[in-house]
Design a protein around this motif. Sequence first.
Motif, short mmCIF file in Angstrom:
data_model
loop_
_atom_site.label_atom_id
_atom_site.label_comp_id
_atom_site.label_asym_id
_atom_site.label_seq_id
_atom_site.Cartn_x
_atom_site.Cartn_y
_atom_site.Cartn_z
N THR A 299 -8.50 6.28 -2.96
CA THR A 299 -7.65 7.37 -3.46
C THR A 299 -6.20 6.92 -3.65
OG1 THR A 299 -7.36 8.09 -1.17
CG2 THR A 299 -9.06 9.21 -2.43
N SER A 300 -6.01 5.64 -3.95
CA SER A 300 -4.64 5.16 -4.15
C SER A 300 -4.28 5.21 -5.63
CB SER A 300 -4.47 3.76 -3.57
OG SER A 300 -5.25 2.86 -4.31
N SER B 296 -13.44 10.16 -0.83
CA SER B 296 -12.44 9.77 0.15
C SER B 296 -13.13 9.87 1.50
CB SER B 296 -11.23 10.71 0.12
OG SER B 296 -10.44 10.49 1.29
N ARG B 297 -12.67 9.07 2.46
CA ARG B 297 -13.27 9.17 3.80
C ARG B 297 -12.89 10.49 4.45
NH1 ARG B 297 -10.61 3.98 5.94
NH2 ARG B 297 -9.02 4.95 4.63
N ARG C 79 -8.98 15.39 1.61
CA ARG C 79 -8.32 14.51 0.63
C ARG C 79 -9.23 14.31 -0.59
NH1 ARG C 79 -6.20 10.91 3.82
NH2 ARG C 79 -7.79 9.29 3.75
N ASN D 242 -9.63 -4.84 -0.40
CA ASN D 242 -10.48 -5.99 -0.72
C ASN D 242 -11.57 -6.24 0.32
OD1 ASN D 242 -8.77 -6.31 -2.87
ND2 ASN D 242 -7.59 -7.98 -1.96
N HIS E 37 -14.79 -4.24 -0.36
CA HIS E 37 -15.49 -4.34 -1.64
C HIS E 37 -16.97 -4.70 -1.48
CE1 HIS E 37 -11.69 -5.14 -4.34
NE2 HIS E 37 -11.64 -3.99 -3.68
N LYS F 124 -10.59 -6.11 -8.63
CA LYS F 124 -10.39 -7.52 -8.32
C LYS F 124 -9.69 -7.66 -6.97
CE LYS F 124 -6.40 -7.98 -8.46
NZ LYS F 124 -5.22 -7.31 -7.82
N ARG G 175 -8.81 -6.71 -15.39
CA ARG G 175 -8.40 -5.98 -16.59
C ARG G 175 -7.92 -6.91 -17.71
NH1 ARG G 175 -2.71 -5.43 -15.91
NH2 ARG G 175 -2.08 -5.60 -13.73
N ASN H 80 -0.69 -3.37 3.91
CA ASN H 80 -2.01 -3.87 3.51
C ASN H 80 -1.97 -5.08 2.58
OD1 ASN H 80 -3.50 -2.17 5.04
ND2 ASN H 80 -4.30 -0.92 3.36
#
Length: 325
Positions: A10-11, A34-35, A39, A74, A77, A95, A123, A167
């Motif tokens: 959700t960023s 979202s967890r 949210r 990451n 993923h 990525k 992208r 992060n």
Amino acid sequence: MSVRFATIGTSVITRNFAAATRLSGRATITVAHSRDRLRAQQFAAEIGAGRGESDLEAVLSAADVDAVYVASPNTAHAEHARAALAAGKHVLCEKPLVFTAAQAQELFDLARDRGVVLLEAMRSAFDPGMAAIRELLPTLGPVRLANLRYVQRSSRYERVLAGERVNIFDPAVGGGALFDLGVYVASPCVDLFGEPQTVTSAPIELPTGADAAGVIVAGYPGLVATLTYSKITASALPSEIQGEAATLVIDHISRPRRLRVEPLGSEPVEHVVDGTLDAGEDVDGNLAYEVVAFADLVESGQWPEGPTARSLGAARLIDAARAAG
Ligand SMILES: NC(=O)c1ccc[n+]([C@@H]2O[C@H](COP(=O)([O-])OP(=O)(O)OC[C@H]3O[C@@H](n4cnc5c(N)ncnc54)[C@H](OP(=O)(O)O)[C@@H]3O)[C@@H](O)[C@H]2O)c1
């Protein structure tokens, strides 16, 4: 065909992705995950998704979801992509897909086995500017040197300097410059020149243990490519590919829009790339092109040989750089 996506994360990047789906005209977002349940609902409303959901299993088993866009940190993923593929969903994963070529191979094998598409959301690879570079490359004569650069001081570096855990600079969640910006120079290096024969690397590490900048030297027969990436400095220099007949100057390697060919002994020629899809609300510009590419792949039902080979090749280059650094 319109691909019906579920999103994970959700960023800002998922907000940009939502804008890119609208721009592309080839995808919609059915569910935003979202967890946190509240949210999820708020975020779904904000990005125009059909509904919000905090139960990942429910998302992955939903009949109105064709594909999952993975935009979690990451380190998550592999788990998210694996679960979505196992549930028979196509996956577009941010990525870097994962951290090593072996992990990437495992996911690609699973996708092939399930008969679904797995695409790394690199992208730049789907941008019309990269297609224009591929076309111009043969006009340069034998290519001898390349300097591919992605240098962008992160606004979040100030918080790192103030002692905060952030992060994107935190190796515990797969942060660091190589996996953030380095992938944007590793991917076109493999795309344009193939996999190198030799790889050396000089990373710069922060006290947090995260790499913050570095240079990779990729060697080929008769050609050397220098890949420069940094999240802690700024640069005014473009990327460059030097052939014996001409030099190609690229304004931005992740979103090439101005390509200047400087032939030996004659006037430079500037090529302006038409990024029509950039004109809309997609603040990150070229995300919409990868949505179109993904929808084409889903529609064709064919295994994406080229993008898979590029992702694996770039992952092997990064493996080699990490081993060398
Ligand atoms: N293509 C591009 O231009 C671009 C730009 C920026 C970032 N990215 C990529 O997008 C991905 C996300 O980056 P980011 O900086 O936005 O990441 P982030 O802020 O650390 O996390 C993104 C979201 O993932 C969700 N999430 C799901 N599982 C999680 C877990 N186990 N731990 C923490 N959060 C989890 C969280 O949403 P909930 O808490 O709501 O579940 C969180 O807001 C990365 O792979 C990054 O490389 C790509």
